[in-house]
Design a protein around this motif. Structure first.
Motif, PDB file in Angstrom:
ATOM      1  N   LYS A 178       0.844  -1.391  -0.123  1.00 11.00           N
ATOM      2  CA  LYS A 178       0.043   0.017  -0.050  1.00 11.00           C
ATOM      3  C   LYS A 178       0.874   1.276  -0.111  1.00 11.00           C
ATOM      4  O   LYS A 178       0.814   2.162  -0.804  1.00 11.00           O
ATOM      5  CB  LYS A 178      -0.904  -0.032   1.282  1.00 11.00           C
ATOM      6  N   SER A 179       1.867   1.176   0.898  1.00  9.74           N
ATOM      7  CA  SER A 179       2.471   2.552   1.031  1.00  9.74           C
ATOM      8  C   SER A 179       3.613   2.697  -0.011  1.00  9.74           C
ATOM      9  O   SER A 179       3.884   3.601  -0.597  1.00  9.74           O
ATOM     10  CB  SER A 179       3.395   2.487   2.374  1.00  9.74           C
ATOM     11  N   THR A 180       4.005   1.348  -0.426  1.00 10.56           N
ATOM     12  CA  THR A 180       4.913   1.657  -1.677  1.00 10.56           C
ATOM     13  C   THR A 180       4.219   2.110  -3.041  1.00 10.56           C
ATOM     14  O   THR A 180       4.649   3.045  -3.947  1.00 10.56           O
ATOM     15  CB  THR A 180       5.519   0.115  -2.262  1.00 10.56           C
ATOM     16  N   LEU A 196       6.407   7.769   2.329  1.00  7.14           N
ATOM     17  CA  LEU A 196       5.769   6.888   3.385  1.00  7.14           C
ATOM     18  C   LEU A 196       6.833   5.841   3.616  1.00  7.14           C
ATOM     19  O   LEU A 196       7.640   5.594   2.748  1.00  7.14           O
ATOM     20  CB  LEU A 196       4.527   6.079   2.865  1.00  7.14           C
ATOM     21  N   THR A 197       6.937   5.384   4.748  1.00  4.48           N
ATOM     22  CA  THR A 197       7.913   4.075   5.235  1.00  4.48           C
ATOM     23  C   THR A 197       7.384   2.792   4.851  1.00  4.48           C
ATOM     24  O   THR A 197       6.168   2.678   5.080  1.00  4.48           O
ATOM     25  CB  THR A 197       7.856   4.180   6.741  1.00  4.48           C
ATOM     26  N   THR A 198       8.345   2.039   4.261  1.00  2.00           N
ATOM     27  CA  THR A 198       7.628   1.027   3.626  1.00  2.00           C
ATOM     28  C   THR A 198       9.086  -0.255   3.990  1.00  2.00           C
ATOM     29  O   THR A 198       9.975   0.314   4.341  1.00  2.00           O
ATOM     30  CB  THR A 198       7.802   0.774   2.022  1.00  2.00           C
ATOM     31  N   THR A 204       4.079  -2.088   8.931  1.00  2.00           N
ATOM     32  CA  THR A 204       4.935  -1.033   8.887  1.00  2.00           C
ATOM     33  C   THR A 204       4.191   0.196   9.389  1.00  2.00           C
ATOM     34  O   THR A 204       4.608   1.164  10.084  1.00  2.00           O
ATOM     35  CB  THR A 204       5.595  -0.759   7.619  1.00  2.00           C
ATOM     36  N   THR A 205       3.090   0.575   8.631  1.00  2.00           N
ATOM     37  CA  THR A 205       2.203   1.670   8.652  1.00  2.00           C
ATOM     38  C   THR A 205       1.244   1.429   9.904  1.00  2.00           C
ATOM     39  O   THR A 205       0.944   0.318  10.013  1.00  2.00           O
ATOM     40  CB  THR A 205       1.129   1.927   7.483  1.00  2.00           C
ATOM     41  N   LEU A 206       1.379   2.641  10.957  1.00  2.00           N
ATOM     42  CA  LEU A 206       0.584   2.131  12.176  1.00  2.00           C
ATOM     43  C   LEU A 206      -0.609   2.996  12.254  1.00  2.00           C
ATOM     44  O   LEU A 206      -1.403   2.586  12.919  1.00  2.00           O
ATOM     45  CB  LEU A 206       1.608   2.583  13.204  1.00  2.00           C
ATOM     46  N   ILE A 220      -5.458   8.435   1.399  1.00  2.00           N
ATOM     47  CA  ILE A 220      -5.250   7.977   2.954  1.00  2.00           C
ATOM     48  C   ILE A 220      -4.579   6.714   2.923  1.00  2.00           C
ATOM     49  O   ILE A 220      -5.179   5.546   2.526  1.00  2.00           O
ATOM     50  CB  ILE A 220      -6.396   8.218   3.727  1.00  2.00           C
ATOM     51  N   ASP A 221      -3.390   6.318   3.413  1.00  5.21           N
ATOM     52  CA  ASP A 221      -2.661   5.154   3.504  1.00  5.21           C
ATOM     53  C   ASP A 221      -3.056   4.561   4.766  1.00  5.21           C
ATOM     54  O   ASP A 221      -3.537   5.493   5.939  1.00  5.21           O
ATOM     55  CB  ASP A 221      -1.047   5.474   3.638  1.00  5.21           C
ATOM     56  N   THR A 222      -3.149   3.538   5.093  1.00 12.11           N
ATOM     57  CA  THR A 222      -3.851   2.876   6.277  1.00 12.11           C
ATOM     58  C   THR A 222      -3.016   1.657   6.604  1.00 12.11           C
ATOM     59  O   THR A 222      -2.054   1.048   5.596  1.00 12.11           O
ATOM     60  CB  THR A 222      -5.309   2.385   6.096  1.00 12.11           C
TER      61      THR A 222
HETATM   62 MG   LIG Z   1       2.314   0.461   4.872  1.00  9.41          MG
END
Ligand SMILES: [Mg+2]
Ligand SMILES: Nc1nc2c(ncn2[C@@H]2O[C@H](COP(=O)(O)OP(=O)(O)OP(=O)(O)O)[C@@H](O)[C@H]2O)c(=O)[nH]1
Length: 374
Positions: A178-180, A196-198, A204-206, A220-222
Motif C-alpha cells: 500500500k505505502s509503496t 511513506l515508510t515501507t 509497517t504503517t501504524l 489516505i494510507d492505512t
Molecule cells: Mg504501509
C-alpha cells in the motif's frame, strides 16, 4: 481559566503514529531535537529507512477495524490492494461490510513476481473470478507492480475516473504494498516531497496517513490488516527475507511418482500420496530449496534434520514455528490446479489424471486448492 495540557498533536509522516518525546520504548517516540524536522518522523521509521530495521510493534486490531469501518461513513473511493503472491491470504473478503456503498477498486500488486510469460489477460480474468467468488464487488480490477513500475498508467487512469472529487482510502492486508504504491504516485505523479515508510516486515504503517491532493482531497494510507492465517505473520521476522520473494519467481518442475515427498525447509511438506507419475511446478522464494525424498523416509528425515538440512528455519528458531497440521487434498482430473499455501507460495499440479496429496503446514496457515493462476 484551566490550563490546557500540552500534547503533541503531530503524527509521524512515515507511518502515521502519534509522536511522543517521553518514552523510548513506546511507539511514536521521537527525540525532542528531531521533532522540529519537517516532515517529522518517528525513531522507528528513521531506523527502518536508514538501517532496514526489523523493529515492529503490534497495533491494536480493534483500533484498526474501527478506522476501516469508519470508511463506510465517508464519501470516498476505496482502493483495495492485494498481493498476487499471497492472493487468498491478502484478500479482504468481508471488505464490503466495512466500506458501505463506496466504490471499490481492486488493485493486484506485485505482478513482477510472476514469470514473464504470464498471460496478463488470462490473469486478470482469473483475478476477477476469484474476487467475485469471495463476494467482492469492484468497479474495476487492475494489475500492477508498484515497486517495478508496471501497469501504473492504468492505475492513474482508474483513480482519475472513479475518484470523482473524493478522498481515496488505500486498504489491504499487511505487506501488500500500500505505502509503496502511494509513494509511486507521489514520486512520479506529484510535486510533493513526501515519502511513506515501507519495509519487508508486515505491520509497517501504524495509523492513517493523509497525503493531500491538489483539489483539497487526500489519499489516505492505512495500516494493514493482520491475518494470522498467513505464514508470513507467524514466522520469526528474521526468516521473512528468505521466504518472501523479491524478484520474478523461477518455477521449479518436479517429475514425481506417488509416495514421494518434497520438504520446503521445515516450513511445509508436500506428499504425493497417490496418482500416476506427473509433474508438479513449485512457485516459492528462491531462498527455500525444496528437498525431495521418499514418503516412507519423510518422518524420520524431519525428526533428524529439521532446522539443519531442512531449513529455514534454523534450529534455533524451530521452536517458534507452530506444529504442523495435515491437509489432505484431492486434485481433480483434467483441471489445472494450484495447491496454495498462504505466505509460502503454491504448487501447480500439471497432471491430467488427478492426484491425492497431503500438505503439512504450521497450524493456522491457510492451505487450499484453487484453479491454477498460471
Ligand atoms: Mg504501509
Ligand atoms: N516484488 C514486489 N514487491 C513489492 C511491490 N510493492 C511493494 N513491494 C514490497 O512489499 C513490501 C511491503 O511493502 P509496503 O509498501 O511497506 O506494504 P504495506 O502494504 O504498506 O504494508 P503495511 O504498512 O505493513 O500494511 C516491501 O518489501 C516492498 O518493497 C511490488 O510491486 N513488487
Amino acid at each position: 481559566m484551566k490550563e490546557q495540557e500540552t500534547v503533541t498533536s503531530e503524527h509521524c509522516a512515515g507511518c502515521g503514529v502519534k509522536l511522543q518525546t517521553t518514552d523510548q520504548d513506546r511507539s511514536g517516540y521521537v527525540p525532542e531535537t528531531a521533532l522540529t524536522r519537517d516532515p517529522a518522523i518517528c525513531q522507528r521509521c528513521f531506523r527502518i529507512k536508514n538501517y532496514n530495521d526489523a523493529a515492529s510493534v503490534t497495533i491494536d486490531q480493534d483500533d484498526f477495524l474501527r478506522l476501516l469501518s469508519g470508511i463506510a461513513a465517508t464519501d470516498s473511493l476505496v482502493v483495495h490492494i492485494v498481493d498476487l503472491f499471497d492472493f487468498e491470504g491478502s484478500l479482504i473478503s468481508g471488505l464490503q461490510r466495512f466500506v458501505g456503498n463506496n466504490p471499490v477498486l481492486l488493485v493486484v500488486n506485485k505482478v513482477d513476481l510472476l514469470p514473464k510469460v504470464t498471460n496478463l489477460n488470462r490473469l486478470r480474468n482469473w483475478v476477477q473470478q476469484q474476487a467475485k467468488a469471495h463476494g467482492l464487488r469492484t468497479v474495476d480490477v487492475l494489475l500492477c507492480s508498484a515497486k517495478r513500475n508496471l501497469g501504473f498508467d492504468r492505475v492513474i487512469e482508474a483513480l482519475d475516473r472513479y475518484r470523482d472529487g473524493r478522498d481515496v482510502y488505500v486498504v489491504g492486508a499487511t505487506n501488500v504494498g500500500k505505502s509503496t504504491l502511494i509513494n509511486r504516485l507521489i514520486r512520479d505523479y506529484s510535486d510533493l516531497d513526501r515519502e511513506l515508510t515501507t519495509s519487508r516486515y508486515p505491520g509497517t504503517t501504524l495509523d492513517a496517513v493523509r497525503i493531500p491532493l491538489e483539489d483539497g482531497k487526500a489519499i489516505i494510507d492505512t495500516p494493514g490488516i493482520v491475518y494470522p492465517s498467513r505464514l508470513t505473520e507467524m514466522v520469526p521476522k528474521q526468516i521473512l527475507q528468505t521466504i518472501l520473494p523479491e524478484h520474478t519467481l523461477k518455477p521449479l518442475v518436479y517429475q514425481l511418482n506417488e509416495q514421494q515427498t518434497l520438504f520446503f525447509g521445515a516450513l511445509a511438506r508436500f506428499d504425493f500420496v497417490q496418482g500416476e507419475r506427473q509433474s508438479f511446478t513449485v512457485y516459492i522464494a528462491p531462498g527455500i530449496k525444496p528437498h525431495r525424498t521418499k514418503l516412507e523416509r519423510a518422518d524420520e528425515l524431519y525428526r533428524t534434520h529439521a532446522g539443519t538440512v531442512l531449513a529455514p528455519p534454523n534450529e534455533d528458531m524451530l521452536g517458534e514455528i507452530p506444529e504442523w497440521t495435515r491437509h489432505s487434498l484431492r486434485i481433480p482430473r483434467d483441471k489445472r490446479q494450484d495447491i496454495f499455501i498462504s505466505g509460502l507460495g503454491w504448487i501447480q499440479a500439471n497432471g491430467k489424471t488427478g492426484a491425492l496429496v497431503d500438505i503439512y503446514a504450521p497450524k493456522g496457515v491457510k492451505v487450499l486448492l484453487r484453479e491454477a493462476i498460471i
